[in-house]
Every structure is written in structure tokens, then in C-alpha cells.
Design a protein around this motif. Structure first.
Motif, PDB file in Angstrom:
ATOM      1  N   LYS A   1       0.835  -1.206   0.000  1.00 18.23           N
ATOM      2  CA  LYS A   1       0.000   0.000   0.000  1.00 18.23           C
ATOM      3  C   LYS A   1       0.871   1.258   0.000  1.00 18.23           C
ATOM      4  O   LYS A   1       0.612   2.200  -0.742  1.00 18.23           O
ATOM      5  N   GLU A   2       1.920   1.249   0.815  1.00 27.13           N
ATOM      6  CA  GLU A   2       2.833   2.389   0.885  1.00 27.13           C
ATOM      7  C   GLU A   2       3.534   2.610  -0.454  1.00 27.13           C
ATOM      8  O   GLU A   2       3.676   3.752  -0.899  1.00 27.13           O
ATOM      9  N   LEU A   3       3.931   1.551  -1.116  1.00 24.86           N
ATOM     10  CA  LEU A   3       4.575   1.661  -2.422  1.00 24.86           C
ATOM     11  C   LEU A   3       3.626   2.283  -3.443  1.00 24.86           C
ATOM     12  O   LEU A   3       4.005   3.186  -4.205  1.00 24.86           O
ATOM     13  N   ALA A   4       2.369   1.807  -3.440  1.00 28.22           N
ATOM     14  CA  ALA A   4       1.386   2.361  -4.386  1.00 28.22           C
ATOM     15  C   ALA A   4       1.180   3.859  -4.132  1.00 28.22           C
ATOM     16  O   ALA A   4       1.096   4.662  -5.083  1.00 28.22           O
ATOM     17  N   GLU A   5       1.118   4.257  -2.863  1.00 28.48           N
ATOM     18  CA  GLU A   5       0.946   5.674  -2.520  1.00 28.48           C
ATOM     19  C   GLU A   5       2.157   6.496  -2.979  1.00 28.48           C
ATOM     20  O   GLU A   5       1.997   7.595  -3.517  1.00 28.48           O
ATOM     21  N   ASN A   6       3.344   5.978  -2.770  1.00 24.62           N
ATOM     22  CA  ASN A   6       4.558   6.697  -3.173  1.00 24.62           C
ATOM     23  C   ASN A   6       4.669   6.823  -4.682  1.00 24.62           C
ATOM     24  O   ASN A   6       5.135   7.846  -5.200  1.00 24.62           O
ATOM     25  N   ILE A   7       4.257   5.788  -5.391  1.00 22.02           N
ATOM     26  CA  ILE A   7       4.260   5.855  -6.859  1.00 22.02           C
ATOM     27  C   ILE A   7       3.304   6.942  -7.329  1.00 22.02           C
ATOM     28  O   ILE A   7       3.613   7.726  -8.227  1.00 22.02           O
ATOM     29  N   GLN A   8       2.138   6.981  -6.681  1.00 18.38           N
ATOM     30  CA  GLN A   8       1.144   7.986  -7.070  1.00 18.38           C
ATOM     31  C   GLN A   8       1.648   9.392  -6.738  1.00 18.38           C
ATOM     32  O   GLN A   8       1.497  10.312  -7.535  1.00 18.38           O
ATOM     33  N   LYS A   9       2.265   9.576  -5.568  1.00 18.70           N
ATOM     34  CA  LYS A   9       2.797  10.887  -5.179  1.00 18.70           C
ATOM     35  C   LYS A   9       3.903  11.339  -6.120  1.00 18.70           C
ATOM     36  O   LYS A   9       4.010  12.514  -6.446  1.00 18.70           O
ATOM     37  N   ALA A  10       4.722  10.409  -6.538  1.00 15.88           N
ATOM     38  CA  ALA A  10       5.845  10.739  -7.422  1.00 15.88           C
ATOM     39  C   ALA A  10       5.390  10.906  -8.861  1.00 15.88           C
ATOM     40  O   ALA A  10       6.184  11.323  -9.713  1.00 15.88           O
ATOM     41  N   LYS A  11       4.141  10.557  -9.107  1.00 18.58           N
ATOM     42  CA  LYS A  11       3.593  10.617 -10.454  1.00 18.58           C
ATOM     43  C   LYS A  11       4.472   9.832 -11.424  1.00 18.58           C
ATOM     44  O   LYS A  11       4.685  10.230 -12.563  1.00 18.58           O
ATOM     45  N   ALA A  12       4.975   8.734 -10.923  1.00 18.98           N
ATOM     46  CA  ALA A  12       5.872   7.894 -11.720  1.00 18.98           C
ATOM     47  C   ALA A  12       5.153   7.213 -12.858  1.00 18.98           C
ATOM     48  O   ALA A  12       5.763   6.843 -13.852  1.00 18.98           O
ATOM     49  N   SER A  13       3.843   7.088 -12.742  1.00 17.82           N
ATOM     50  CA  SER A  13       3.115   6.411 -13.813  1.00 17.82           C
ATOM     51  C   SER A  13       2.858   7.363 -14.983  1.00 17.82           C
ATOM     52  O   SER A  13       2.449   6.933 -16.028  1.00 17.82           O
ATOM     53  N   LYS A  14       3.146   8.644 -14.810  1.00 20.85           N
ATOM     54  CA  LYS A  14       2.924   9.624 -15.887  1.00 20.85           C
ATOM     55  C   LYS A  14       4.266  10.122 -16.383  1.00 20.85           C
ATOM     56  O   LYS A  14       5.018  10.752 -15.676  1.00 20.85           O
ATOM     57  N   VAL A  15       4.549   9.830 -17.603  1.00 21.41           N
ATOM     58  CA  VAL A  15       5.827  10.270 -18.200  1.00 21.41           C
ATOM     59  C   VAL A  15       5.570  11.233 -19.317  1.00 21.41           C
ATOM     60  O   VAL A  15       4.654  11.278 -20.010  1.00 21.41           O
TER      61      VAL A  15
END
Length: 130
Positions: free
Chosen positions: A116-130
Motif C-alpha cells: 500500500k505504501e509503495l502504491a501511494e509513493n508511486i502515485q505521489k511521485a507521479k511515476a506512472s505519468k511520463v
């Protein structure tokens, strides 16, 4: 005769004994003495009683195989524990299994939190949007 009891965790017992008594739900009870005919048998849930002079020890076995040849008894078990009686050995084995289950549950909770923490950090970092 020699008896060796092995589990995935390693060698549990390796001693010279006078004779052994094997008891299993699927095969009943039988004894192995020096120079006995070679045999192989499964032990679904049962025990191996090891007798040496005036000392008796019991190894509770869950899901195992026993093989006897050339006065050597080899026991390979998924789980096993040695005790002075069948009841004491079984109690300890069950307590170890209970502790292991609790530890696995705790690890699953920790894994869930980390996921859950990893998913939140990915979302905060906007890593899924390039």
C-alpha cells in the motif's frame, strides 16, 4: 542399529538404538529390530518410538517416509519433533506450527502495508505519468 531423522530444517536425530516402533494412521504399528527385512513405508501422521537400553524417546512425524536397510533407519519428514512421550512431542510440534502460522500472518500484514505504501509513493511521485 542407527536411526536418522531429517526434516527440511536439517537433521533432528542421529543415534544408535536397540529398536524402533513405528505407528502411523495409514499403516498401523510395527517394530523394526536389528537385521529386520528391508522396507519402506509412509507415515502420514504418527510417531517413531526409539528405544535404547532403558531410555525411550518419541519422534512425532507429520507427512514422512521411513526406510530401513542394512540396520539403518532413515526417516524423512515434512515436520517432526522429539520428546519423551508422544503427547509432549505432539504438544511442542503443534505449538511450533502455531507460532509459524502467526509469524506468517504477521508477515502478510507487513507485506500488505508495504504494498500500500509503495502504491501511494508511486502515485505521489507521479511515476506512472511520463
Amino acid at each position: 542399529m542407527q536411526i536418522v531423522v531429517v526434516t527440511p530444517a536439517g537433521k533432528l536425530y542421529d543415534e544408535v538404538v536397540d529398536y524402533v516402533v513405528v505407528s502411523s494412521k495409514n499403516t498401523g504399528q510395527f517394530a523394526l529390530m536389528k537385521n529386520h527385512t528391508p522396507l519402506i513405508s509412509s507415515i502420514d501422521s504418527g510417531y517413531v518410538k526409539m528405544v535404547k537400553e532403558d531410555q525411550t524417546l518419541v519422534t512425532v512425524i507429520l507427512n514422512g517416509v521411513i526406510e530401513f536397510s542394512n540396520n539403518i533407519v532413515n526417516v524423512i519428514a515434512q515436520e517432526a519433533h522429539v520428546g519423551f512421550t508422544e503427547d509432549s512431542a505432539m504438544e511442542h510440534l503443534l505449538s511450533v506450527r502455531k507460532e509459524r502460522l502467526e509469524e506468517n500472518k504477521r508477515r502478510m500484514v507487513d507485506f500488505g502495508k508495504a504494498e500500500k505504501e509503495l502504491a501511494e509513493n508511486i502515485q505521489k511521485a507521479k511515476a506512472s505519468k511520463v
